[in-house]
Design an enzyme around this catalytic site. Structure first.
Site, PDB file in Angstrom:
ATOM      1  N   PRO A  43     -13.202  -1.340   0.661  1.00 43.65           N
ATOM      2  CA  PRO A  43     -12.584  -2.509   1.710  1.00 43.65           C
ATOM      3  C   PRO A  43     -13.739  -3.136   2.194  1.00 43.65           C
ATOM      4  O   PRO A  43     -13.552  -5.001   2.421  1.00 43.65           O
ATOM      5  CB  PRO A  43     -12.160  -1.474   2.328  1.00 43.65           C
TER       6      PRO A  43
ATOM      7  N   ARG B  29      -2.423  -7.559 -17.643  1.00 42.35           N
ATOM      8  CA  ARG B  29      -1.723  -8.743 -18.555  1.00 42.35           C
ATOM      9  C   ARG B  29      -2.111 -10.177 -19.274  1.00 42.35           C
ATOM     10  O   ARG B  29      -1.738 -10.761 -19.047  1.00 42.35           O
ATOM     11  CB  ARG B  29      -0.986  -9.071 -17.563  1.00 42.35           C
TER      12      ARG B  29
HETATM   13  N1  SAM Z   1     -15.757   4.175   5.220  1.00 45.64           N
HETATM   14  C1  SAM Z   1     -14.471   3.217   4.413  1.00 45.64           C
HETATM   15  C2  SAM Z   1     -15.161   1.437   5.513  1.00 45.64           C
HETATM   16  O1  SAM Z   1     -14.346   1.712   6.719  1.00 45.64           O
HETATM   17  O2  SAM Z   1     -15.179   0.557   4.731  1.00 45.64           O
HETATM   18  C3  SAM Z   1     -12.860   2.925   4.451  1.00 45.64           C
HETATM   19  C4  SAM Z   1     -13.251   4.456   3.237  1.00 45.64           C
HETATM   20  S1  SAM Z   1     -11.450   4.579   2.225  1.00 45.64           S
HETATM   21  C5  SAM Z   1     -10.939   5.317   3.610  1.00 45.64           C
HETATM   22  C6  SAM Z   1     -11.488   5.437   0.817  1.00 45.64           C
HETATM   23  C7  SAM Z   1     -12.127   4.702   0.070  1.00 45.64           C
HETATM   24  O3  SAM Z   1     -10.735   3.862  -0.328  1.00 45.64           O
HETATM   25  C8  SAM Z   1     -12.692   3.515   0.034  1.00 45.64           C
HETATM   26  O4  SAM Z   1     -14.463   4.334  -0.982  1.00 45.64           O
HETATM   27  C9  SAM Z   1     -12.496   3.110  -1.447  1.00 45.64           C
HETATM   28  O5  SAM Z   1     -12.653   2.960  -2.567  1.00 45.64           O
HETATM   29  C10 SAM Z   1     -10.737   3.113  -1.125  1.00 45.64           C
HETATM   30  N2  SAM Z   1     -10.433   1.885  -0.943  1.00 45.64           N
HETATM   31  C11 SAM Z   1      -9.655   2.057   0.999  1.00 45.64           C
HETATM   32  N3  SAM Z   1      -9.315   0.161   1.110  1.00 45.64           N
HETATM   33  C12 SAM Z   1      -9.493  -0.681   0.156  1.00 45.64           C
HETATM   34  C13 SAM Z   1      -9.522  -1.952   0.204  1.00 45.64           C
HETATM   35  N4  SAM Z   1      -8.714  -2.788   0.503  1.00 45.64           N
HETATM   36  N5  SAM Z   1     -10.100  -2.352  -1.264  1.00 45.64           N
HETATM   37  C14 SAM Z   1     -10.524  -1.181  -2.121  1.00 45.64           C
HETATM   38  N6  SAM Z   1     -10.407   0.227  -2.206  1.00 45.64           N
HETATM   39  C15 SAM Z   1     -10.080   0.172  -0.652  1.00 45.64           C
END
Ligand code: SAM
Length: 238
Positions: A94, A160
């Site tokens: 994120p 795509r």
């Molecule tokens: N503690 C992290 C933070 O607040 O930035 C969030 C970790 S999240 C619970 C677990 C994993 O989900 C991340 O390491 C990432 O790989 C994925 N993830 C969560 N949200 C995402 C998003 N909006 N875009 C891409 N990957 C995401």
């Protein structure tokens, strides 16, 4: 293009790339997609892939050793400065830059090999980003439980756009975002349904008029729901 996905839940992808355009692109050898279990690259006897965060706090963090081993195995390099020009190692997070249609088009045009890292728990040890990751991508301003849904979004949007993936019957040219506008409304038979009629212009076979109508509708829809797309870099309407 070759895509390698690194995940601790490989089963997530069992069927996700087995439908429609992605499946066709795989069969036509336009793309090769391999899913790897990060655990297979763990070296300790318990096959540990996560550990508690230094400094305390909730949750677990994905350890660097298995990810370094996996990426070294897949890319043949242990530092991103030694990567081939057409290799991208992407961490889904994120905290990354927002993935969009332009990013999908750029990756589809420039990358021959992509490694996608799916985080879990509190995320991935920062040293993986420091040494090995070329791009950190977010699919939106919300937090998912894992990178797997994000990886499948990136793969779908990108594949795509690979030459030949859509076949001759359809094209990405008029899709939303491709020309800065959302797509126009689409209709199919019947011409009248529950009192709702298909716009007359679409029935008359006059292609110039149809194109003009579609462009107008695309503009109006964009103005109504995504006016930001019509703004230039200086924040003014283009
Ligand atoms: N503690 C992290 C933070 O607040 O930035 C969030 C970790 S999240 C619970 C677990 C994993 O989900 C991340 O390491 C990432 O790989 C994925 N993830 C969560 N949200 C995402 C998003 N909006 N875009 C891409 N990957 C995401």
């Amino acid at each position: 293009m070759k895509i390698d996905v690194l995940t601790i839940f490989p089963e997530y992808f069992d069927s996700i790339f087995e439908f429609g355009i992605i499946r066709r692109a795989k069969l036509a050898e336009i793309v090769e997609i391999n899913v790897h279990d990060i655990r297979e690259f763990a070296t300790d006897k318990h096959k540990m892939v996560d550990d508690r965060p230094f400094g305390g706090g909730d949750g677990m963090v994905l350890k660097p050793e298995p990810l370094f081993a996996a990426i070294e195995h897949l890319t043949g390099a242990s530092d991103r400065k030694d990567y081939r020009e057409d290799l991208r190692v992407v961490l889904l997070t994120p905290q990354g830059r927002q993935f969009n249609q332009q990013a999908a088009a750029d990756f589809a045009a420039e990358a021959e090999h992509m490694v996608l890292i799916c985080g879990r728990y509190e995320g991935v040890d920062e040293r993986v980003s420091e040494r090995l990751v070329t791009d950190e991508l977010s699919i939106g301003d919300y937090v998912l439980s894992g990178g797997e849904p994000a990886a499948s979004v990136v793969v779908d949007a990108m594949v795509r756009l690979l030459p030949g993936a859509l076949g001759s019957e359809t094209s990405a040219e008029n899709d939303s975002f491709s020309d800065g506008l959302l797509d126009c409304p689409q209709y199919t038979r019947p011409a009248e349904f529950r009192g709702m009629k298909v716009p007359e212009v679409l029935l008359n076979g006059h292609h110039a008029e149809i194109d003009k109508w579609r462009r107008k509708m695309a503009f109006e829809k964009t103005k109504k729901v995504r006016e930001d797309l019509l703004m230039g870099e200086n924040g003014e309407r283009e």
